[in-house]
Design a protein around this motif. Sequence first.
Motif, PDB file in Angstrom:
ATOM      1  N   HIS A   1     -16.343  -3.445 -28.951  1.00 28.61           N
ATOM      2  CA  HIS A   1     -15.034  -4.211 -28.250  1.00 28.61           C
ATOM      3  C   HIS A   1     -14.842  -5.396 -27.874  1.00 28.61           C
ATOM      4  O   HIS A   1     -16.151  -5.829 -28.065  1.00 28.61           O
ATOM      5  CB  HIS A   1     -14.711  -3.239 -26.975  1.00 28.61           C
ATOM      6  N   PHE A   2     -13.990  -6.520 -28.432  1.00 27.79           N
ATOM      7  CA  PHE A   2     -13.815  -7.411 -27.768  1.00 27.79           C
ATOM      8  C   PHE A   2     -12.318  -7.743 -27.178  1.00 27.79           C
ATOM      9  O   PHE A   2     -11.339  -7.494 -28.028  1.00 27.79           O
ATOM     10  CB  PHE A   2     -14.047  -8.601 -29.503  1.00 27.79           C
ATOM     11  N   VAL A   3     -12.147  -8.718 -26.598  1.00 30.92           N
ATOM     12  CA  VAL A   3     -11.150  -9.067 -25.383  1.00 30.92           C
ATOM     13  C   VAL A   3     -10.929 -10.368 -25.359  1.00 30.92           C
ATOM     14  O   VAL A   3     -11.400 -10.614 -24.510  1.00 30.92           O
ATOM     15  CB  VAL A   3     -11.264  -8.910 -23.898  1.00 30.92           C
ATOM     16  N   GLU A   4     -10.197 -10.897 -25.986  1.00 29.97           N
ATOM     17  CA  GLU A   4      -9.831 -11.985 -25.999  1.00 29.97           C
ATOM     18  C   GLU A   4      -9.038 -12.450 -24.709  1.00 29.97           C
ATOM     19  O   GLU A   4      -8.041 -12.166 -24.637  1.00 29.97           O
ATOM     20  CB  GLU A   4      -9.471 -12.802 -27.269  1.00 29.97           C
ATOM     21  N   SER A   5      -9.073 -13.780 -24.637  1.00 29.57           N
ATOM     22  CA  SER A   5      -7.684 -14.100 -23.370  1.00 29.57           C
ATOM     23  C   SER A   5      -7.896 -15.520 -23.102  1.00 29.57           C
ATOM     24  O   SER A   5      -8.271 -16.741 -24.514  1.00 29.57           O
ATOM     25  CB  SER A   5      -8.335 -14.199 -22.216  1.00 29.57           C
ATOM     26  N   GLY A   6      -6.498 -15.874 -23.090  1.00 26.76           N
ATOM     27  CA  GLY A   6      -6.813 -17.693 -23.057  1.00 26.76           C
ATOM     28  C   GLY A   6      -6.117 -18.699 -23.689  1.00 26.76           C
ATOM     29  O   GLY A   6      -5.829 -19.541 -23.492  1.00 26.76           O
ATOM     30  N   GLY A   7      -5.402 -17.748 -24.541  1.00 26.81           N
ATOM     31  CA  GLY A   7      -4.058 -18.479 -25.016  1.00 26.81           C
ATOM     32  C   GLY A   7      -3.010 -18.885 -24.815  1.00 26.81           C
ATOM     33  O   GLY A   7      -2.527 -18.433 -23.517  1.00 26.81           O
ATOM     34  N   GLY A   8      -2.046 -19.788 -25.533  1.00 25.74           N
ATOM     35  CA  GLY A   8      -0.607 -19.499 -24.574  1.00 25.74           C
ATOM     36  C   GLY A   8      -0.119 -20.620 -25.894  1.00 25.74           C
ATOM     37  O   GLY A   8      -0.294 -21.282 -26.954  1.00 25.74           O
ATOM     38  N   LEU A   9       1.245 -21.475 -24.976  1.00 29.85           N
ATOM     39  CA  LEU A   9       1.624 -22.914 -25.873  1.00 29.85           C
ATOM     40  C   LEU A   9       1.731 -24.097 -25.322  1.00 29.85           C
ATOM     41  O   LEU A   9       1.304 -24.026 -23.790  1.00 29.85           O
ATOM     42  CB  LEU A   9       3.142 -22.280 -25.323  1.00 29.85           C
TER      43      LEU A   9
ATOM     44  N   GLN B   1      -7.803  -7.513 -29.511  1.00 30.70           N
ATOM     45  CA  GLN B   1      -6.495  -7.392 -29.635  1.00 30.70           C
ATOM     46  C   GLN B   1      -5.406  -8.893 -30.888  1.00 30.70           C
ATOM     47  O   GLN B   1      -4.723  -9.551 -30.887  1.00 30.70           O
ATOM     48  CB  GLN B   1      -5.103  -7.247 -28.815  1.00 30.70           C
ATOM     49  N   GLY B   2      -6.607  -9.756 -30.155  1.00 29.69           N
ATOM     50  CA  GLY B   2      -6.397 -11.518 -30.328  1.00 29.69           C
ATOM     51  C   GLY B   2      -6.037 -12.650 -29.271  1.00 29.69           C
ATOM     52  O   GLY B   2      -5.519 -11.977 -28.333  1.00 29.69           O
ATOM     53  N   THR B   3      -6.042 -13.511 -29.169  1.00 28.65           N
ATOM     54  CA  THR B   3      -5.299 -14.099 -28.544  1.00 28.65           C
ATOM     55  C   THR B   3      -4.264 -14.833 -29.364  1.00 28.65           C
ATOM     56  O   THR B   3      -5.049 -15.512 -29.985  1.00 28.65           O
ATOM     57  CB  THR B   3      -6.368 -14.593 -27.274  1.00 28.65           C
ATOM     58  N   GLN B   4      -2.682 -15.279 -29.095  1.00 26.40           N
ATOM     59  CA  GLN B   4      -1.611 -16.465 -29.209  1.00 26.40           C
ATOM     60  C   GLN B   4      -2.430 -17.515 -28.990  1.00 26.40           C
ATOM     61  O   GLN B   4      -1.689 -18.193 -27.644  1.00 26.40           O
ATOM     62  CB  GLN B   4      -0.114 -16.097 -29.472  1.00 26.40           C
TER      63      GLN B   4
END
Length: 114
Positions: free
Chosen positions: A3-11, A106-109
Amino acid sequence: QVHFVESGGGLVQPGGSLRLSCAASGSIFSGNAMGWYRQPPGKQRGLIARIMRDGSTNYADSVKGRFTISRDNAKNTVYLEMNSLKPEDTAIYYCNAYPFFNSWGQGTQVTVSS
């Protein structure tokens, strides 16, 4: 199962900064080098940074000097500090082991645009 959970992305505007985080399964994190990968629109996913178990790091030329990968072994978490962001950094960002396992989060955009 991995399991990998990515966070912190944004515009973010060009020249801005972001810090990405990735929580990984404990067994995978402790036993492996870790990497950040990204998939720009219409392109294949590729490795951009990796951190070995001893803490040594390597970067793709496209991000060298701007991005910093780090890991917190106590939290099973890997980070990617991104500075001086450019529009060409726009992508979905993923973490995985290095070499990667065939199980992705799911990745982070990240979108860099004015």
